[in-house]
Write a protein that holds these residues in place. Sequence first.
Motif, mmCIF file in Angstrom:
data_model
loop_
_atom_site.group_PDB
_atom_site.id
_atom_site.type_symbol
_atom_site.label_atom_id
_atom_site.label_comp_id
_atom_site.label_asym_id
_atom_site.label_seq_id
_atom_site.Cartn_x
_atom_site.Cartn_y
_atom_site.Cartn_z
ATOM 1 N N TRP A 89 0.826 -1.204 0.000
ATOM 2 C CA TRP A 89 0.000 0.000 0.000
ATOM 3 C C TRP A 89 0.861 1.254 0.000
ATOM 4 O O TRP A 89 0.492 2.267 -0.625
ATOM 5 N N LEU A 90 2.001 1.209 0.669
ATOM 6 C CA LEU A 90 2.908 2.346 0.620
ATOM 7 C C LEU A 90 3.416 2.561 -0.810
ATOM 8 O O LEU A 90 3.582 3.695 -1.261
ATOM 9 N N GLY A 91 3.680 1.456 -1.513
ATOM 10 C CA GLY A 91 4.105 1.565 -2.904
ATOM 11 C C GLY A 91 3.034 2.182 -3.788
ATOM 12 O O GLY A 91 3.335 2.990 -4.681
ATOM 13 N N GLU A 92 1.772 1.828 -3.547
ATOM 14 C CA GLU A 92 0.676 2.426 -4.304
ATOM 15 C C GLU A 92 0.624 3.931 -4.081
ATOM 16 O O GLU A 92 0.441 4.717 -5.018
ATOM 17 N N LEU A 93 0.764 4.355 -2.841
ATOM 18 C CA LEU A 93 0.710 5.780 -2.525
ATOM 19 C C LEU A 93 1.906 6.521 -3.118
ATOM 20 O O LEU A 93 1.757 7.622 -3.658
ATOM 21 N N GLN A 94 3.086 5.906 -3.039
ATOM 22 C CA GLN A 94 4.267 6.547 -3.593
ATOM 23 C C GLN A 94 4.169 6.643 -5.108
ATOM 24 O O GLN A 94 4.446 7.699 -5.688
ATOM 25 N N GLY A 95 3.780 5.548 -5.769
ATOM 26 C CA GLY A 95 3.671 5.567 -7.222
ATOM 27 C C GLY A 95 2.613 6.517 -7.721
ATOM 28 O O GLY A 95 2.735 7.079 -8.814
ATOM 29 N N GLY A 96 1.544 6.709 -6.932
ATOM 30 C CA GLY A 96 0.487 7.648 -7.305
ATOM 31 C C GLY A 96 0.778 9.070 -6.894
ATOM 32 O O GLY A 96 -0.060 9.961 -7.077
ATOM 33 N N GLN A 97 1.961 9.327 -6.326
ATOM 34 C CA GLN A 97 2.382 10.657 -5.878
ATOM 35 C C GLN A 97 1.400 11.267 -4.872
ATOM 36 O O GLN A 97 1.199 12.470 -4.835
ATOM 37 N N ARG A 98 0.844 10.425 -4.033
ATOM 38 C CA ARG A 98 -0.046 10.892 -2.956
ATOM 39 C C ARG A 98 0.807 10.995 -1.683
ATOM 40 O O ARG A 98 0.693 10.214 -0.748
ATOM 41 N N PHE A 99 1.646 11.999 -1.674
ATOM 42 C CA PHE A 99 2.722 12.033 -0.690
ATOM 43 C C PHE A 99 2.245 12.353 0.721
ATOM 44 O O PHE A 99 2.858 11.901 1.690
ATOM 45 N N LEU A 100 1.201 13.140 0.871
ATOM 46 C CA LEU A 100 0.681 13.390 2.215
ATOM 47 C C LEU A 100 0.135 12.102 2.821
ATOM 48 O O LEU A 100 0.369 11.799 3.994
ATOM 49 N N ARG A 101 -0.575 11.328 2.016
ATOM 50 C CA ARG A 101 -1.078 10.037 2.500
ATOM 51 C C ARG A 101 0.065 9.041 2.695
ATOM 52 O O ARG A 101 0.006 8.197 3.587
ATOM 53 N N LEU A 102 1.088 9.148 1.864
ATOM 54 C CA LEU A 102 2.252 8.284 2.055
ATOM 55 C C LEU A 102 2.904 8.573 3.402
ATOM 56 O O LEU A 102 3.281 7.641 4.132
ATOM 57 N N ALA A 103 3.021 9.844 3.755
ATOM 58 C CA ALA A 103 3.594 10.199 5.053
ATOM 59 C C ALA A 103 2.748 9.636 6.189
ATOM 60 O O ALA A 103 3.273 9.088 7.163
ATOM 61 N N LEU A 104 1.431 9.763 6.057
ATOM 62 C CA LEU A 104 0.543 9.214 7.081
ATOM 63 C C LEU A 104 0.675 7.702 7.145
ATOM 64 O O LEU A 104 0.695 7.096 8.229
ATOM 65 N N GLY A 105 0.782 7.064 5.977
ATOM 66 C CA GLY A 105 0.946 5.613 5.939
ATOM 67 C C GLY A 105 2.248 5.166 6.578
ATOM 68 O O GLY A 105 2.287 4.151 7.301
#
Length: 391
Positions: free
Chosen positions: A112-128
Amino acid sequence: MVAGTAGNALAYLVPVLAARRLDAAELGVLATALGLVAIASVPGLGLQLAVAVHHARHGRTTARRATLTTAALSGGVLVAATPLLATVLRIPAEVPALLAVTTVAVVLSSRWLGELQGGQRFLRLALGMALLAAGRYGGVILGLLLGAGLTGSLLAGALLAALTPLALARLTTAPAPQAPAVSEPTAADPAAPAPALTAAQIVTGCGATLAMLVVSYADLLLARQLLPPAESGAYAVGTVLAKGALWAPQVVTVLALPRLARGDRRSRTVALALTGACGLVLVLASALGGGLAFRLAGGEDYVRLGVHAPVFAAIGALYAVVFVLLNAQVAAGARWPAAPLWTAAVGLVVVAGAIAPHTFTGLLWSALGTAVAALVAMALTSRRRIPTTSA
Protein backbone atom coordinates in the motif's frame (compact mmCIF):
# COMPACT_ATOMS: atom_id res chain seq x y z
CA MET A 1 10.83 13.81 6.51
CA VAL A 2 8.56 14.27 9.51
CA ALA A 3 7.07 10.80 9.07
CA GLY A 4 10.48 9.20 8.67
CA THR A 5 11.80 10.99 11.74
CA ALA A 6 8.80 9.89 13.78
CA GLY A 7 9.27 6.29 12.70
CA ASN A 8 12.97 6.36 13.60
CA ALA A 9 12.11 7.86 16.98
CA LEU A 10 9.72 4.98 17.74
CA ALA A 11 12.35 2.45 16.64
CA TYR A 12 14.88 4.11 18.95
CA LEU A 13 12.42 4.19 21.85
CA VAL A 14 12.05 0.40 21.90
CA PRO A 15 15.63 -0.43 23.01
CA VAL A 16 15.68 2.58 25.35
CA LEU A 17 12.59 1.31 27.18
CA ALA A 18 13.73 -2.30 27.00
CA ALA A 19 17.01 -1.44 28.72
CA ARG A 20 14.97 -0.21 31.68
CA ARG A 21 12.23 -2.86 31.72
CA LEU A 22 14.02 -6.11 30.84
CA ASP A 23 17.00 -7.91 32.24
CA ALA A 24 20.20 -8.24 30.22
CA ALA A 25 19.31 -11.65 28.76
CA GLU A 26 15.84 -10.55 27.64
CA LEU A 27 17.25 -7.30 26.25
CA GLY A 28 19.64 -9.29 24.08
CA VAL A 29 16.78 -11.43 22.77
CA LEU A 30 14.68 -8.35 21.97
CA ALA A 31 17.56 -6.71 20.12
CA THR A 32 18.05 -9.92 18.13
CA ALA A 33 14.32 -10.07 17.41
CA LEU A 34 14.29 -6.52 16.05
CA GLY A 35 17.25 -7.36 13.84
CA LEU A 36 15.52 -10.47 12.49
CA VAL A 37 12.41 -8.48 11.59
CA ALA A 38 14.54 -5.86 9.84
CA ILE A 39 16.25 -8.54 7.75
CA ALA A 40 13.09 -10.53 7.01
CA SER A 41 11.26 -7.35 5.99
CA VAL A 42 13.73 -6.47 3.23
CA PRO A 43 11.41 -8.10 0.63
CA GLY A 44 8.79 -5.57 1.76
CA LEU A 45 11.08 -2.71 0.76
CA GLY A 46 11.64 -4.36 -2.60
CA LEU A 47 7.90 -4.86 -2.99
CA GLN A 48 7.23 -1.19 -2.24
CA LEU A 49 9.82 -0.14 -4.81
CA ALA A 50 8.40 -2.46 -7.48
CA VAL A 51 4.79 -1.44 -6.82
CA ALA A 52 5.67 2.26 -6.86
CA VAL A 53 7.45 2.00 -10.22
CA HIS A 54 4.70 -0.17 -11.71
CA HIS A 55 1.94 2.15 -10.47
CA ALA A 56 3.71 5.24 -11.81
CA ARG A 57 3.96 3.67 -15.25
CA HIS A 58 0.61 1.93 -15.56
CA GLY A 59 -1.67 3.18 -12.80
CA ARG A 60 -3.17 0.85 -10.23
CA THR A 61 -3.09 -2.80 -11.25
CA THR A 62 -3.64 -6.10 -9.52
CA ALA A 63 -0.77 -6.82 -7.14
CA ARG A 64 -2.64 -8.98 -4.64
CA ARG A 65 -1.15 -12.30 -5.63
CA ALA A 66 2.41 -10.97 -5.76
CA THR A 67 1.96 -9.27 -2.40
CA LEU A 68 0.55 -12.33 -0.67
CA THR A 69 3.30 -14.53 -2.10
CA THR A 70 6.04 -12.15 -0.96
CA ALA A 71 4.52 -11.85 2.52
CA ALA A 72 4.04 -15.60 2.87
CA LEU A 73 7.63 -16.33 1.85
CA SER A 74 9.03 -13.66 4.19
CA GLY A 75 7.08 -14.92 7.20
CA GLY A 76 7.42 -18.57 6.26
CA VAL A 77 11.20 -18.42 6.30
CA LEU A 78 11.14 -17.30 9.94
CA VAL A 79 8.73 -20.07 10.93
CA ALA A 80 10.69 -22.73 9.05
CA ALA A 81 13.94 -21.54 10.61
CA THR A 82 12.56 -21.64 14.17
CA PRO A 83 14.62 -24.66 15.33
CA LEU A 84 17.81 -23.19 13.89
CA LEU A 85 17.17 -19.69 15.26
CA ALA A 86 16.23 -21.00 18.69
CA THR A 87 19.45 -23.04 18.87
CA VAL A 88 21.99 -20.69 17.29
CA LEU A 89 20.67 -17.39 18.65
CA ARG A 90 19.41 -18.83 21.94
CA ILE A 91 15.95 -17.31 21.70
CA PRO A 92 12.64 -18.80 22.91
CA ALA A 93 10.91 -21.01 20.36
CA GLU A 94 7.76 -18.84 20.31
CA VAL A 95 9.68 -15.69 19.32
CA PRO A 96 10.14 -16.51 15.59
CA ALA A 97 6.39 -17.20 15.23
CA LEU A 98 5.56 -13.79 16.73
CA LEU A 99 8.18 -12.16 14.51
CA ALA A 100 6.67 -13.89 11.48
CA VAL A 101 3.32 -12.20 12.17
CA THR A 102 5.00 -8.80 12.37
CA THR A 103 7.04 -9.47 9.24
CA VAL A 104 3.99 -10.51 7.21
CA ALA A 105 2.18 -7.36 8.35
CA VAL A 106 5.12 -5.14 7.34
CA VAL A 107 5.38 -6.74 3.89
CA LEU A 108 1.62 -6.49 3.28
CA SER A 109 1.74 -2.84 4.32
CA SER A 110 4.59 -2.17 1.90
CA ARG A 111 2.28 -2.86 -1.03
CA TRP A 112 0.00 0.00 0.00
CA LEU A 113 2.91 2.35 0.62
CA GLY A 114 4.10 1.57 -2.90
CA GLU A 115 0.68 2.43 -4.30
CA LEU A 116 0.71 5.78 -2.53
CA GLN A 117 4.27 6.55 -3.59
CA GLY A 118 3.67 5.57 -7.22
CA GLY A 119 0.49 7.65 -7.30
CA GLN A 120 2.38 10.66 -5.88
CA ARG A 121 -0.05 10.89 -2.96
CA PHE A 122 2.72 12.03 -0.69
CA LEU A 123 0.68 13.39 2.22
CA ARG A 124 -1.08 10.04 2.50
CA LEU A 125 2.25 8.28 2.05
CA ALA A 126 3.59 10.20 5.05
CA LEU A 127 0.54 9.21 7.08
CA GLY A 128 0.95 5.61 5.94
CA MET A 129 4.61 5.58 6.99
CA ALA A 130 3.62 6.88 10.40
CA LEU A 131 0.88 4.25 10.71
CA LEU A 132 3.31 1.47 9.79
CA ALA A 133 5.86 2.68 12.34
CA ALA A 134 3.16 2.89 15.01
CA GLY A 135 1.95 -0.61 14.17
CA ARG A 136 5.44 -2.06 13.98
CA TYR A 137 6.74 -0.63 17.26
CA GLY A 138 3.71 0.67 19.15
CA GLY A 139 2.58 -2.67 20.52
CA VAL A 140 6.06 -3.54 21.76
CA ILE A 141 6.36 -0.13 23.42
CA LEU A 142 2.96 -0.54 25.07
CA GLY A 143 3.88 -4.02 26.30
CA LEU A 144 7.14 -2.74 27.79
CA LEU A 145 5.37 0.15 29.51
CA LEU A 146 2.80 -2.25 31.01
CA GLY A 147 5.51 -4.62 32.21
CA ALA A 148 4.40 -7.49 29.96
CA GLY A 149 7.93 -8.85 29.66
CA LEU A 150 9.67 -10.06 26.52
CA THR A 151 7.06 -12.48 25.17
CA GLY A 152 4.10 -10.31 26.16
CA SER A 153 5.61 -7.25 24.49
CA LEU A 154 6.35 -9.15 21.28
CA LEU A 155 2.82 -10.56 21.33
CA ALA A 156 1.34 -7.07 21.72
CA GLY A 157 3.57 -5.91 18.89
CA ALA A 158 2.42 -8.72 16.60
CA LEU A 159 -1.27 -8.07 17.34
CA LEU A 160 -1.02 -4.33 16.65
CA ALA A 161 1.13 -4.88 13.57
CA ALA A 162 -1.49 -7.27 12.16
CA LEU A 163 -4.01 -4.41 12.08
CA THR A 164 -1.73 -2.10 10.11
CA PRO A 165 -2.32 -3.49 6.59
CA LEU A 166 -6.07 -3.03 7.08
CA ALA A 167 -5.63 0.61 8.03
CA LEU A 168 -3.26 1.24 5.13
CA ALA A 169 -5.57 -0.48 2.66
CA ARG A 170 -8.38 1.83 3.72
CA LEU A 171 -6.10 4.86 3.51
CA THR A 172 -4.92 3.92 0.03
CA THR A 173 -8.25 3.00 -1.52
CA ALA A 174 -10.02 6.12 -0.23
CA PRO A 175 -10.49 8.55 -3.14
CA ALA A 176 -7.96 11.35 -3.35
CA PRO A 177 -9.11 14.94 -3.86
CA GLN A 178 -9.07 16.06 -7.48
CA ALA A 179 -6.16 18.31 -8.31
CA PRO A 180 -6.06 20.77 -11.23
CA ALA A 181 -4.43 19.43 -14.35
CA VAL A 182 -0.72 20.17 -14.67
CA SER A 183 1.76 19.68 -17.46
CA GLU A 184 3.78 16.69 -16.29
CA PRO A 185 4.34 13.06 -17.23
CA THR A 186 1.32 10.87 -16.52
CA ALA A 187 0.75 7.17 -16.16
CA ALA A 188 -0.42 5.08 -19.05
CA ASP A 189 -3.94 5.48 -20.41
CA PRO A 190 -6.24 3.99 -17.73
CA ALA A 191 -8.49 2.61 -20.46
CA ALA A 192 -5.71 0.40 -21.76
CA PRO A 193 -5.14 -2.96 -20.09
CA ALA A 194 -2.25 -2.72 -17.64
CA PRO A 195 0.22 -5.59 -17.20
CA ALA A 196 0.24 -7.34 -13.86
CA LEU A 197 3.08 -6.90 -11.42
CA THR A 198 5.51 -9.76 -11.98
CA ALA A 199 7.75 -11.73 -9.66
CA ALA A 200 10.78 -10.54 -11.64
CA GLN A 201 9.98 -6.92 -10.81
CA ILE A 202 9.71 -7.73 -7.11
CA VAL A 203 12.94 -9.74 -7.16
CA THR A 204 14.70 -6.83 -8.87
CA GLY A 205 13.42 -4.42 -6.21
CA CYS A 206 14.44 -6.78 -3.41
CA GLY A 207 17.87 -7.34 -4.91
CA ALA A 208 18.47 -3.61 -5.28
CA THR A 209 17.40 -2.89 -1.71
CA LEU A 210 19.46 -5.74 -0.28
CA ALA A 211 22.54 -4.75 -2.29
CA MET A 212 22.34 -1.20 -1.01
CA LEU A 213 22.11 -2.39 2.59
CA VAL A 214 24.96 -4.90 2.18
CA VAL A 215 27.43 -2.54 0.52
CA SER A 216 26.72 0.32 2.94
CA TYR A 217 26.96 -1.87 6.06
CA ALA A 218 29.79 -4.17 4.92
CA ASP A 219 32.54 -2.08 6.51
CA LEU A 220 30.77 -2.18 9.87
CA LEU A 221 30.59 -5.98 9.73
CA LEU A 222 34.22 -6.18 8.64
CA ALA A 223 35.24 -3.95 11.56
CA ARG A 224 33.77 -6.53 13.90
CA GLN A 225 35.94 -9.21 12.33
CA LEU A 226 39.19 -7.40 11.53
CA LEU A 227 39.67 -4.84 14.29
CA PRO A 228 40.31 -5.20 18.03
CA PRO A 229 37.18 -4.73 20.17
CA ALA A 230 38.00 -1.13 21.16
CA GLU A 231 38.70 -0.03 17.58
CA SER A 232 35.65 -1.93 16.34
CA GLY A 233 33.48 -0.02 18.78
CA ALA A 234 35.03 3.28 17.72
CA TYR A 235 34.44 2.43 14.06
CA ALA A 236 30.79 1.63 14.86
CA VAL A 237 30.41 5.14 16.29
CA GLY A 238 31.84 6.59 13.09
CA THR A 239 29.37 4.66 10.95
CA VAL A 240 26.56 6.53 12.71
CA LEU A 241 27.78 9.62 10.85
CA ALA A 242 27.97 7.69 7.58
CA LYS A 243 24.43 6.37 7.95
CA GLY A 244 23.18 9.85 8.81
CA ALA A 245 24.68 11.21 5.59
CA LEU A 246 23.25 8.26 3.65
CA TRP A 247 19.66 8.46 4.85
CA ALA A 248 19.26 12.22 5.45
CA PRO A 249 18.42 13.06 1.79
CA GLN A 250 16.42 9.91 1.00
CA VAL A 251 13.15 11.86 0.96
CA VAL A 252 14.40 13.25 -2.37
CA THR A 253 14.47 9.76 -3.89
CA VAL A 254 11.02 8.95 -2.49
CA LEU A 255 9.57 12.03 -4.20
CA ALA A 256 11.49 11.55 -7.45
CA LEU A 257 10.85 7.82 -8.00
CA PRO A 258 7.40 8.09 -9.69
CA ARG A 259 8.74 10.64 -12.16
CA LEU A 260 11.86 8.56 -12.77
CA ALA A 261 9.60 5.63 -13.64
CA ARG A 262 7.96 7.81 -16.30
CA GLY A 263 11.28 8.73 -17.87
CA ASP A 264 11.57 12.27 -16.53
CA ARG A 265 15.25 13.06 -17.01
CA ARG A 266 14.96 16.44 -15.29
CA SER A 267 13.78 14.78 -12.07
CA ARG A 268 16.84 12.55 -12.06
CA THR A 269 19.10 15.57 -12.52
CA VAL A 270 17.35 17.51 -9.75
CA ALA A 271 17.43 14.50 -7.39
CA LEU A 272 21.16 13.99 -7.98
CA ALA A 273 21.87 17.70 -7.49
CA LEU A 274 19.88 17.96 -4.26
CA THR A 275 21.34 14.75 -2.83
CA GLY A 276 24.87 15.76 -3.76
CA ALA A 277 24.41 19.22 -2.27
CA CYS A 278 23.08 17.73 0.97
CA GLY A 279 26.08 15.40 1.15
CA LEU A 280 28.50 18.24 0.52
CA VAL A 281 26.97 20.28 3.34
CA LEU A 282 27.22 17.34 5.73
CA VAL A 283 30.84 16.66 4.81
CA LEU A 284 31.76 20.31 5.33
CA ALA A 285 29.90 20.37 8.64
CA SER A 286 31.76 17.24 9.74
CA ALA A 287 35.08 18.84 8.79
CA LEU A 288 34.29 21.90 10.88
CA GLY A 289 32.76 20.08 13.84
CA GLY A 290 34.09 16.52 13.71
CA GLY A 291 34.76 16.35 17.43
CA LEU A 292 31.26 17.52 18.24
CA ALA A 293 29.80 15.01 15.78
CA PHE A 294 31.63 12.12 17.46
CA ARG A 295 30.65 13.42 20.90
CA LEU A 296 26.98 13.42 19.92
CA ALA A 297 27.24 9.99 18.28
CA GLY A 298 29.22 8.18 20.95
CA GLY A 299 30.14 10.39 23.88
CA GLU A 300 33.19 12.17 25.21
CA ASP A 301 35.49 9.16 24.80
CA TYR A 302 35.31 9.41 21.00
CA VAL A 303 35.97 13.13 20.51
CA ARG A 304 39.58 12.34 19.59
CA LEU A 305 38.33 10.64 16.42
CA GLY A 306 36.79 13.86 15.09
CA VAL A 307 39.48 14.13 12.43
CA HIS A 308 37.92 11.11 10.70
CA ALA A 309 34.38 12.54 10.71
CA PRO A 310 34.56 14.03 7.16
CA VAL A 311 35.62 10.66 5.75
CA PHE A 312 32.70 8.84 7.36
CA ALA A 313 30.32 11.57 6.17
CA ALA A 314 31.79 11.35 2.66
CA ILE A 315 31.16 7.60 2.55
CA GLY A 316 27.51 8.12 3.45
CA ALA A 317 27.14 11.03 1.03
CA LEU A 318 28.58 9.00 -1.85
CA TYR A 319 26.21 6.12 -1.16
CA ALA A 320 23.29 8.55 -1.03
CA VAL A 321 24.05 9.54 -4.64
CA VAL A 322 24.49 5.87 -5.52
CA PHE A 323 21.03 5.22 -4.05
CA VAL A 324 19.50 7.80 -6.40
CA LEU A 325 21.19 6.20 -9.42
CA LEU A 326 20.14 2.73 -8.27
CA ASN A 327 16.50 3.77 -7.99
CA ALA A 328 16.72 5.43 -11.40
CA GLN A 329 18.02 2.16 -12.83
CA VAL A 330 15.21 0.17 -11.24
CA ALA A 331 12.69 2.72 -12.52
CA ALA A 332 14.21 2.44 -16.00
CA GLY A 333 13.70 -1.32 -16.00
CA ALA A 334 17.39 -2.24 -15.97
CA ARG A 335 17.90 -5.99 -15.88
CA TRP A 336 20.69 -6.12 -13.27
CA PRO A 337 20.65 -2.71 -11.59
CA ALA A 338 22.41 -3.84 -8.41
CA ALA A 339 25.30 -5.69 -10.08
CA PRO A 340 27.82 -2.85 -9.52
CA LEU A 341 26.96 -2.76 -5.82
CA TRP A 342 27.41 -6.51 -5.31
CA THR A 343 30.74 -6.23 -7.14
CA ALA A 344 31.77 -3.32 -4.91
CA ALA A 345 30.83 -5.25 -1.76
CA VAL A 346 32.95 -8.23 -2.83
CA GLY A 347 35.79 -5.88 -3.69
CA LEU A 348 35.66 -4.31 -0.22
CA VAL A 349 35.87 -7.72 1.43
CA VAL A 350 38.90 -8.66 -0.67
CA VAL A 351 40.72 -5.35 -0.23
CA ALA A 352 40.00 -4.93 3.48
CA GLY A 353 40.64 -8.58 4.27
CA ALA A 354 43.71 -9.34 2.17
CA ILE A 355 45.35 -6.10 1.02
CA ALA A 356 44.74 -3.15 3.34
CA PRO A 357 46.18 -3.11 6.88
CA HIS A 358 43.78 -4.35 9.55
CA THR A 359 43.61 -0.98 11.27
CA PHE A 360 40.96 1.66 11.86
CA THR A 361 42.29 3.91 9.09
CA GLY A 362 43.04 1.00 6.77
CA LEU A 363 39.40 -0.11 6.86
CA LEU A 364 38.12 3.46 6.70
CA TRP A 365 40.02 4.33 3.52
CA SER A 366 39.07 0.98 1.99
CA ALA A 367 35.41 1.81 2.63
CA LEU A 368 35.81 5.27 1.08
CA GLY A 369 37.50 3.79 -1.99
CA THR A 370 34.68 1.28 -2.32
CA ALA A 371 32.07 4.05 -2.16
CA VAL A 372 33.88 5.98 -4.90
CA ALA A 373 34.15 2.86 -7.06
CA ALA A 374 30.47 2.05 -6.55
CA LEU A 375 29.48 5.57 -7.58
CA VAL A 376 31.64 5.48 -10.72
CA ALA A 377 30.28 2.06 -11.69
CA MET A 378 26.66 3.11 -11.13
CA ALA A 379 27.20 6.33 -13.07
CA LEU A 380 28.60 4.38 -16.03
CA THR A 381 25.82 1.79 -16.06
CA SER A 382 23.12 4.44 -15.62
CA ARG A 383 24.06 5.98 -18.95
CA ARG A 384 21.80 3.45 -20.62
CA ARG A 385 18.66 4.97 -22.07
CA ILE A 386 15.80 5.50 -19.61
CA PRO A 387 12.18 5.09 -20.77
CA THR A 388 10.71 7.77 -22.99
CA THR A 389 8.49 10.18 -21.10
CA SER A 390 4.79 9.41 -21.59
CA ALA A 391 2.68 12.03 -23.27
